[in-house]
Design a protein around this motif. Sequence first.
Motif, PDB file in Angstrom:
ATOM      1  N   ALA A  78      24.985 -22.491  32.975  1.00 43.41           N
ATOM      2  CA  ALA A  78      23.816 -21.648  33.259  1.00 43.41           C
ATOM      3  C   ALA A  78      24.233 -20.210  33.521  1.00 43.41           C
ATOM      4  N   GLY A  79      25.294 -20.023  34.308  1.00 45.82           N
ATOM      5  CA  GLY A  79      25.759 -18.666  34.599  1.00 45.82           C
ATOM      6  C   GLY A  79      26.204 -17.936  33.346  1.00 45.82           C
ATOM      7  N   HIS A  80      26.931 -18.615  32.468  1.00 49.31           N
ATOM      8  CA  HIS A  80      27.359 -18.029  31.193  1.00 49.31           C
ATOM      9  C   HIS A  80      26.144 -17.627  30.357  1.00 49.31           C
ATOM     10  N   PHE A  81      25.162 -18.500  30.286  1.00 49.64           N
ATOM     11  CA  PHE A  81      23.970 -18.248  29.471  1.00 49.64           C
ATOM     12  C   PHE A  81      23.145 -17.102  30.046  1.00 49.64           C
ATOM     13  N   VAL A  82      23.020 -17.051  31.385  1.00 58.49           N
ATOM     14  CA  VAL A  82      22.237 -15.997  32.033  1.00 58.49           C
ATOM     15  C   VAL A  82      22.865 -14.629  31.791  1.00 58.49           C
ATOM     16  N   ASP A  83      24.190 -14.532  31.871  1.00 58.99           N
ATOM     17  CA  ASP A  83      24.857 -13.249  31.648  1.00 58.99           C
ATOM     18  C   ASP A  83      24.615 -12.713  30.241  1.00 58.99           C
ATOM     19  N   LEU A  84      24.391 -13.597  29.274  1.00 56.78           N
ATOM     20  CA  LEU A  84      24.161 -13.181  27.895  1.00 56.78           C
ATOM     21  C   LEU A  84      22.681 -12.986  27.570  1.00 56.78           C
ATOM     22  N   SER A  85      21.796 -13.240  28.553  1.00 51.51           N
ATOM     23  CA  SER A  85      20.355 -13.225  28.297  1.00 51.51           C
ATOM     24  C   SER A  85      19.659 -12.124  29.081  1.00 51.51           C
ATOM     25  N   GLU A  86      18.428 -11.829  28.671  1.00 48.03           N
ATOM     26  CA  GLU A  86      17.607 -10.852  29.394  1.00 48.03           C
ATOM     27  C   GLU A  86      17.049 -11.531  30.645  1.00 48.03           C
ATOM     28  N   LYS A  87      17.268 -10.888  31.806  1.00 45.48           N
ATOM     29  CA  LYS A  87      17.066 -11.568  33.087  1.00 45.48           C
ATOM     30  C   LYS A  87      15.595 -11.855  33.402  1.00 45.48           C
ATOM     31  N   LEU A 223      34.728 -21.415  26.964  1.00 44.23           N
ATOM     32  CA  LEU A 223      35.508 -21.996  28.053  1.00 44.23           C
ATOM     33  C   LEU A 223      36.101 -20.907  28.945  1.00 44.23           C
ATOM     34  N   GLN A 224      36.537 -19.815  28.337  1.00 38.15           N
ATOM     35  CA  GLN A 224      37.049 -18.686  29.113  1.00 38.15           C
ATOM     36  C   GLN A 224      35.947 -18.080  29.973  1.00 38.15           C
ATOM     37  N   SER A 225      34.770 -17.925  29.383  1.00 39.51           N
ATOM     38  CA  SER A 225      33.645 -17.354  30.116  1.00 39.51           C
ATOM     39  C   SER A 225      33.227 -18.240  31.288  1.00 39.51           C
ATOM     40  N   LEU A 226      33.218 -19.565  31.060  1.00 39.17           N
ATOM     41  CA  LEU A 226      32.775 -20.484  32.102  1.00 39.17           C
ATOM     42  C   LEU A 226      33.688 -20.445  33.317  1.00 39.17           C
ATOM     43  N   THR A 227      34.976 -20.219  33.104  1.00 34.73           N
ATOM     44  CA  THR A 227      35.926 -20.248  34.226  1.00 34.73           C
ATOM     45  C   THR A 227      36.085 -18.896  34.916  1.00 34.73           C
ATOM     46  N   MET A 228      35.572 -17.813  34.325  1.00 34.02           N
ATOM     47  CA  MET A 228      35.778 -16.490  34.912  1.00 34.02           C
ATOM     48  C   MET A 228      35.096 -16.344  36.272  1.00 34.02           C
ATOM     49  N   GLY A 229      33.907 -16.945  36.418  1.00 33.45           N
ATOM     50  CA  GLY A 229      33.218 -16.871  37.696  1.00 33.45           C
ATOM     51  C   GLY A 229      34.014 -17.540  38.796  1.00 33.45           C
ATOM     52  N   ILE A 230      34.580 -18.728  38.492  1.00 31.66           N
ATOM     53  CA  ILE A 230      35.392 -19.440  39.477  1.00 31.66           C
ATOM     54  C   ILE A 230      36.641 -18.637  39.825  1.00 31.66           C
ATOM     55  N   LYS A 231      37.309 -18.100  38.807  1.00 27.25           N
ATOM     56  CA  LYS A 231      38.525 -17.316  39.046  1.00 27.25           C
ATOM     57  C   LYS A 231      38.231 -16.094  39.912  1.00 27.25           C
ATOM     58  N   PHE A 232      37.084 -15.443  39.666  1.00 26.66           N
ATOM     59  CA  PHE A 232      36.738 -14.263  40.455  1.00 26.66           C
ATOM     60  C   PHE A 232      36.539 -14.631  41.917  1.00 26.66           C
ATOM     61  N   ASP A 356      28.599  -6.087  37.912  1.00 26.75           N
ATOM     62  CA  ASP A 356      27.290  -6.284  37.278  1.00 26.75           C
ATOM     63  C   ASP A 356      27.353  -7.217  36.078  1.00 26.75           C
ATOM     64  N   ASN A 357      28.433  -7.140  35.293  1.00 26.72           N
ATOM     65  CA  ASN A 357      28.499  -7.941  34.070  1.00 26.72           C
ATOM     66  C   ASN A 357      28.911  -9.394  34.314  1.00 26.72           C
ATOM     67  N   MET A 358      29.130  -9.745  35.600  1.00 29.28           N
ATOM     68  CA  MET A 358      29.516 -11.120  35.934  1.00 29.28           C
ATOM     69  C   MET A 358      28.546 -11.773  36.913  1.00 29.28           C
ATOM     70  N   ARG A 359      27.399 -11.157  37.123  1.00 31.89           N
ATOM     71  CA  ARG A 359      26.495 -11.648  38.166  1.00 31.89           C
ATOM     72  C   ARG A 359      26.014 -13.072  37.907  1.00 31.89           C
TER      73      ARG A 359
END
Length: 427
Positions: A78-87, A223-232, A356-359
């Motif tokens: 969901a987080g990956h999809f939201v970052d690529l979509s209009e909020k 897969l990289q995008s999905l793990t970036m939030g956790i890594k941050f 902002d680009n990782m919210r």
Amino acid sequence: MEQDGGNNSRSGFFKKNPVLKIREFLSFLSIRFGLIFALNMQITIIFYWVYHITNDKLALGFVGLAEVIPAIGCSLFAGHFVDLSEKRKMVLTCIIAYILLGASLFILTTPYSFNALGLQPTLYLIYFLVFCGGVIRSFMGPSVFSLFGLIVPRKNYANATSWSSMAWQTGSVIGPLAAGVLIAFDGVIAGMLAVVAVELLLLIPILSISTKPILKKEKEPILQSLTMGIKFVVKTPALLGAQLLDMFSVLFGGAIALLPVYQKEILHVDEVGFGILRAAPGIGALLTLGILAFLPLRTHPGRKLFAAVTGFALCIIGFGISTNFILSFFMLLFSGMFDAVSVVIRSTILQLVTPDNMRGRVASVNTMFVSSSNELGDFESGVMAHWLGTVRAVVVGGCLTLGVVAVTFFSAPQLRKFGYEEEEVKE
């Protein structure tokens, strides 16, 4: 002279609360209030309904489990999809999905449906619809969090977070209370119908918010995008400490799922009393957030977070051993006051340190850490009450929360020393 004083008072109020001059933020507050009002009303009715058709404490735990599974399982995607979509479009889609879900639950509460299906199929359908609500929630949380950052200037995050939390808590207060009143006067059917009506009204404020730019346009491997939030989150010690502290305190210290048991077997109050108890934490939180609108938390937020969670745990222990309705009400009230301080501090830390680009992705991790712990805590409470008894389950949970505070205090020095000032200047 009196008029001048009034104008000065008003200008002073808006000077301390500049976000209230932002029209789209007012619409955002309407959505926050209306949505949590409807969802709290809905879940309160579901808990009451399930316990009174089953008389099974474990069934209450399964309601929480049904929502927590998709909240955890779908959050990263969901987080990956939201970052690529209009909020704004994402929030609108989630509201429409909630309307359809509420209508389905309303149909399920009707006598015709119950008589046609019977107890077990009805119970399984309740779990399924709660599961669907968890899926929607996994998208709604990151969408609302991301929309907040596009409406509010960074320098006003702390002020906006207080008002956003106040709107949320106001809905948390009135929703369960309204549910209790409607159950007492006209049963669960009227309550579920009211939920749908409120959710329909939310289409007005969301359509008044303009479309927002998509800040993350490049598409990296999923897969990289999905793990970036956790890594941050893992690489940000103050944020990680706040998330873990809140997650385990809610997981072990939650007692709300057992309120139907306290109402029926320990405190012996009617449905309105149940609604009052369910609303008590929200009332306490609302009082605290009203104070914070005039006296913002500006110094030593990390230390205050630990003090607030400690107070919350002590109140849960007091509620667990109470057999008096008034004392139980005030224990829940004070637990809400302490929890409000925790929510404001944690939410402000989350807004300040997140790019902002990782919210969307960071907010999805927040959903996994914190939001899902509410439902997992409901499941834990139901299982513990089934094994240990209701009172022991609540008291043990409060004691475990105190242990979590002690461990986090000594293992997360960055959180203890965290300050807003240095973060707010990072434009």
